[in-house]
Design a protein around this motif. Sequence first.
Motif, PDB file in Angstrom:
ATOM      1  N   ALA A  11       0.845  -1.205   0.000  1.00  0.00           N
ATOM      2  CA  ALA A  11       0.000   0.000   0.000  1.00  0.00           C
ATOM      3  C   ALA A  11       0.873   1.245   0.000  1.00  0.00           C
ATOM      4  N   ALA A  13       2.670   4.408  -2.763  1.00  0.00           N
ATOM      5  CA  ALA A  13       2.158   5.373  -3.740  1.00  0.00           C
ATOM      6  C   ALA A  13       1.610   4.657  -4.974  1.00  0.00           C
ATOM      7  N   TYR A  34      -2.800  -5.666   0.354  1.00  0.00           N
ATOM      8  CA  TYR A  34      -2.091  -6.274   1.489  1.00  0.00           C
ATOM      9  C   TYR A  34      -0.805  -5.509   1.733  1.00  0.00           C
ATOM     10  N   GLU A  35      -0.664  -4.967   2.937  1.00  0.00           N
ATOM     11  CA  GLU A  35       0.477  -4.109   3.266  1.00  0.00           C
ATOM     12  C   GLU A  35       1.213  -4.692   4.476  1.00  0.00           C
ATOM     13  N   LEU A  46       6.178  10.780   4.454  1.00  0.00           N
ATOM     14  CA  LEU A  46       7.490  11.325   4.813  1.00  0.00           C
ATOM     15  C   LEU A  46       8.168  12.028   3.639  1.00  0.00           C
ATOM     16  N   GLY A  48       9.491  14.330   0.577  1.00  0.00           N
ATOM     17  CA  GLY A  48       9.721  15.775   0.452  1.00  0.00           C
ATOM     18  C   GLY A  48       9.844  16.450   1.807  1.00  0.00           C
ATOM     19  N   ASN A  53       7.070  16.087  -2.519  1.00  0.00           N
ATOM     20  CA  ASN A  53       7.419  16.621  -3.842  1.00  0.00           C
ATOM     21  C   ASN A  53       6.891  15.605  -4.863  1.00  0.00           C
ATOM     22  N   LYS A 135       0.433  -7.355   6.953  1.00  0.00           N
ATOM     23  CA  LYS A 135       0.390  -8.598   6.166  1.00  0.00           C
ATOM     24  C   LYS A 135       1.565  -8.625   5.196  1.00  0.00           C
ATOM     25  N   LYS A 136       2.645  -9.236   5.618  1.00  0.00           N
ATOM     26  CA  LYS A 136       3.829  -9.309   4.765  1.00  0.00           C
ATOM     27  C   LYS A 136       3.735 -10.526   3.848  1.00  0.00           C
ATOM     28  N   THR A 168       3.363  -4.133  -5.985  1.00  0.00           N
ATOM     29  CA  THR A 168       3.839  -2.748  -5.862  1.00  0.00           C
ATOM     30  C   THR A 168       4.556  -2.597  -4.520  1.00  0.00           C
ATOM     31  N   GLY A 170       7.567  -1.610  -3.805  1.00  0.00           N
ATOM     32  CA  GLY A 170       8.638  -0.610  -3.691  1.00  0.00           C
ATOM     33  C   GLY A 170      10.009  -1.213  -3.927  1.00  0.00           C
ATOM     34  N   VAL A 352      16.258   5.789  -2.772  1.00  0.00           N
ATOM     35  CA  VAL A 352      15.547   4.828  -3.610  1.00  0.00           C
ATOM     36  C   VAL A 352      16.449   3.641  -3.944  1.00  0.00           C
ATOM     37  N   GLY A 390      11.127  14.879  -7.544  1.00  0.00           N
ATOM     38  CA  GLY A 390       9.724  14.515  -7.791  1.00  0.00           C
ATOM     39  C   GLY A 390       9.597  13.453  -8.872  1.00  0.00           C
ATOM     40  N   ALA A 396       5.966   6.317 -10.021  1.00  0.00           N
ATOM     41  CA  ALA A 396       4.961   5.504  -9.307  1.00  0.00           C
ATOM     42  C   ALA A 396       3.553   5.826  -9.824  1.00  0.00           C
TER      43      ALA A 396
HETATM   44  C1  LIG Z   1      12.367   9.627   3.096  1.00  0.00           C
HETATM   45  C2  LIG Z   1      12.011   9.584   1.649  1.00  0.00           C
HETATM   46  C3  LIG Z   1      11.569  10.728   1.012  1.00  0.00           C
HETATM   47  C4  LIG Z   1      11.245  10.707  -0.349  1.00  0.00           C
HETATM   48  N1  LIG Z   1      10.796  11.863  -0.934  1.00  0.00           N
HETATM   49  C5  LIG Z   1      10.457  11.842  -2.246  1.00  0.00           C
HETATM   50  C6  LIG Z   1       9.928  12.997  -2.884  1.00  0.00           C
HETATM   51  O1  LIG Z   1       9.717  14.034  -2.256  1.00  0.00           O
HETATM   52  N2  LIG Z   1       9.649  12.915  -4.210  1.00  0.00           N
HETATM   53  C7  LIG Z   1       9.825  11.767  -4.941  1.00  0.00           C
HETATM   54  O2  LIG Z   1       9.543  11.757  -6.137  1.00  0.00           O
HETATM   55  N3  LIG Z   1      10.274  10.641  -4.364  1.00  0.00           N
HETATM   56  C8  LIG Z   1      10.578  10.655  -3.041  1.00  0.00           C
HETATM   57  N4  LIG Z   1      11.032   9.501  -2.443  1.00  0.00           N
HETATM   58  C9  LIG Z   1      11.013   8.244  -3.214  1.00  0.00           C
HETATM   59  C10 LIG Z   1       9.560   7.736  -3.252  1.00  0.00           C
HETATM   60  O3  LIG Z   1       9.020   7.754  -1.963  1.00  0.00           O
HETATM   61  C11 LIG Z   1       9.461   6.340  -3.842  1.00  0.00           C
HETATM   62  O4  LIG Z   1      10.051   6.325  -5.109  1.00  0.00           O
HETATM   63  C12 LIG Z   1       7.986   5.913  -3.927  1.00  0.00           C
HETATM   64  O5  LIG Z   1       7.413   5.880  -2.640  1.00  0.00           O
HETATM   65  C13 LIG Z   1       7.843   4.563  -4.589  1.00  0.00           C
HETATM   66  O6  LIG Z   1       6.495   4.169  -4.503  1.00  0.00           O
HETATM   67  P1  LIG Z   1       6.090   2.626  -4.464  1.00  0.00           P
HETATM   68  O7  LIG Z   1       4.631   2.578  -4.228  1.00  0.00           O
HETATM   69  O8  LIG Z   1       6.664   1.933  -5.620  1.00  0.00           O
HETATM   70  O9  LIG Z   1       6.864   2.063  -3.186  1.00  0.00           O
HETATM   71  P2  LIG Z   1       6.637   2.406  -1.658  1.00  0.00           P
HETATM   72  O10 LIG Z   1       6.099   3.764  -1.492  1.00  0.00           O
HETATM   73  O11 LIG Z   1       7.924   2.053  -0.993  1.00  0.00           O
HETATM   74  O12 LIG Z   1       5.506   1.395  -1.200  1.00  0.00           O
HETATM   75  C14 LIG Z   1       5.700   0.002  -1.153  1.00  0.00           C
HETATM   76  C15 LIG Z   1       4.844  -0.553  -0.045  1.00  0.00           C
HETATM   77  O13 LIG Z   1       4.898  -1.974  -0.093  1.00  0.00           O
HETATM   78  C16 LIG Z   1       5.014  -2.470   1.234  1.00  0.00           C
HETATM   79  N5  LIG Z   1       5.654  -3.798   1.152  1.00  0.00           N
HETATM   80  C17 LIG Z   1       6.944  -4.079   0.909  1.00  0.00           C
HETATM   81  N6  LIG Z   1       7.147  -5.403   0.892  1.00  0.00           N
HETATM   82  C18 LIG Z   1       5.947  -5.981   1.141  1.00  0.00           C
HETATM   83  C19 LIG Z   1       5.513  -7.320   1.255  1.00  0.00           C
HETATM   84  N7  LIG Z   1       6.348  -8.360   1.136  1.00  0.00           N
HETATM   85  N8  LIG Z   1       4.203  -7.558   1.536  1.00  0.00           N
HETATM   86  C20 LIG Z   1       3.318  -6.523   1.680  1.00  0.00           C
HETATM   87  N9  LIG Z   1       3.691  -5.232   1.581  1.00  0.00           N
HETATM   88  C21 LIG Z   1       4.986  -4.949   1.300  1.00  0.00           C
HETATM   89  C22 LIG Z   1       5.860  -1.418   1.945  1.00  0.00           C
HETATM   90  O14 LIG Z   1       5.674  -1.490   3.337  1.00  0.00           O
HETATM   91  C23 LIG Z   1       5.320  -0.132   1.326  1.00  0.00           C
HETATM   92  O15 LIG Z   1       4.251   0.397   2.055  1.00  0.00           O
HETATM   93  C24 LIG Z   1      11.377   9.507  -1.090  1.00  0.00           C
HETATM   94  C25 LIG Z   1      11.851   8.357  -0.446  1.00  0.00           C
HETATM   95  C26 LIG Z   1      12.164   8.382   0.894  1.00  0.00           C
HETATM   96  C27 LIG Z   1      12.674   7.142   1.570  1.00  0.00           C
END
Ligand SMILES: Cc1cc2nc3c(=O)[nH]c(=O)nc-3n(C[C@H](O)[C@H](O)[C@H](O)COP(=O)(O)OP(=O)(O)OC[C@H]3O[C@@H](n4cnc5c(N)ncnc54)[C@H](O)[C@@H]3O)c2cc1C
Length: 408
Positions: A11, A13, A34-35, A46, A48, A53, A135-136, A168, A170, A352, A390, A396
């Motif tokens: 869960a 972005a 499932y998160e 958190l 930006g 951003n 839920k991992k 998704t 991350g 990242v 950004g 994402a």
């Molecule tokens: C402190 C910080 C600040 C940032 N600021 C910016 C910004 O301002 N602008 C920008 O463009 N980018 C920023 N980034 C990067 C950006 O946050 C990420 O690129 C973006 O969140 C990626 O989105 P995502 O949904 O792919 O992954 P994530 O946002 O990481 O979400 C993945 C989710 O999956 C969950 N997950 C992982 N493994 C499992 C599993 N096995 N089972 C179930 N759930 C699971 C995680 O807990 C998480 O909630 C920042 C990163 C950090 C660490």
Amino acid sequence: MIKRKIAVVGAGAAGCFCAVNIAEQNPDCEIFIYESGLMPLHKLSLTGGGRCNLTNTFESVESLSKVYPRGDKFLKSLFYVFDHEKTMEWFENHGVELYSQDDARVFPKSNKAMEIVENLLGKLRKYGVWIFTGKKVSEILKDEGGKFSLLFSSGEETLESFDSLIVTVGGMSRSPLMESLKKLGVEIIDPVPSLFSFKVKSNVLTSLMGASVENASVMIAGQKFRAEGGLLITHFGFSGPAVLKLSSYAARFLSENNYKCDILINWLNESESSVIEEINTLIKKNPQKTLQAVHPKNFTKRLWEFLLNKMEILPERKYCELGKKNVNKMVSVLTSDVYHVSGRGQFKDEFVTSGGVKLSSINPKTLESKTVENLFFAGEVLDIDAVTGGFNLQAAWTTGFAVAQNFI
Ligand SMILES: Cc1cc2nc3c(=O)[nH]c(=O)nc-3n(C[C@H](O)[C@H](O)[C@H](O)COP(=O)(O)OP(=O)(O)OC[C@H]3O[C@@H](n4cnc5c(N)ncnc54)[C@H](O)[C@@H]3O)c2cc1C
């Protein structure tokens, strides 16, 4: 009517944005997220520095490869479907007012990342999307009928089975889920960190903590990796936009070399001939002044004296006394000042992972696995990552939106 069941793992972005877009346009889908964490969209809250951003106006982006060292070509075609302008329009139309700064970064007008988090969660609630936290997912199972179910690290299994699965999670680290994906035939490029500062062991340098220059360039000795922008001296070495960009361009090289390398700093980000010209102008204009009294633009007095020390030129010397040998020493330090990087520092504002699901193993339009039918990927789990500004969140939103189009 039997609803189509879709599971989203993660869960963040990409996962939440994808789920909102499916739910909004297709009420015939029942979506389960499932998160592993306790709070959906925790990382987004958190971003930006708490302001989020969320994208960039791309005004000064000459080439996508400069901001997306990995995934630029893949994203280029997806941007025709959903780019930064459509993203901004989407958020504005969904009740989040935005503004762009002079540096092209885009934020919510409230300057609160929580506004975006609450907005997306509100929409998921409104559309009846199920969210399960804590839920991992450790294994993905697919039965003979082609339906998916999930196994959690607790040992339980989902009661439901799903027609489609969207991963998704991350930036991946080596985990049971990664192994499970590999077992299913998904190709994964080993994840390595990106966007970090450089550790440099030097007591003299770290005494300059907080000093910065607006426009320097940094390159890795003997390599093609080079980045320019602001440079900041920290308590452990170097940071700032130029270093963060370089860490992104060279993420894999640096990982392979255990974060040890020599870097060359061009403090003025100018060619040797321009620097010679600038020094000659200083000599002409200030023949009787000491080196410590007048310094090239870009430097504070403290930093200039530190560099004079490296050049082994006395600060009390007058400009007219410099001579060709000293001018050469000056040019050398100003354009190719060498430091040894001994490790990777922290950069808490944005971090990242480079690597993840290999782009050639998924369909570039649908983002469906080429080997596992009805398995999709979006967000940082893909081998796409960007420099700061950004661009990471934009990837994402774009990939999350693109996956949602398969269910509409
Ligand atoms: C402190 C910080 C600040 C940032 N600021 C910016 C910004 O301002 N602008 C920008 O463009 N980018 C920023 N980034 C990067 C950006 O946050 C990420 O690129 C973006 O969140 C990626 O989105 P995502 O949904 O792919 O992954 P994530 O946002 O990481 O979400 C993945 C989710 O999956 C969950 N997950 C992982 N493994 C499992 C599993 N096995 N089972 C179930 N759930 C699971 C995680 O807990 C998480 O909630 C920042 C990163 C950090 C660490």
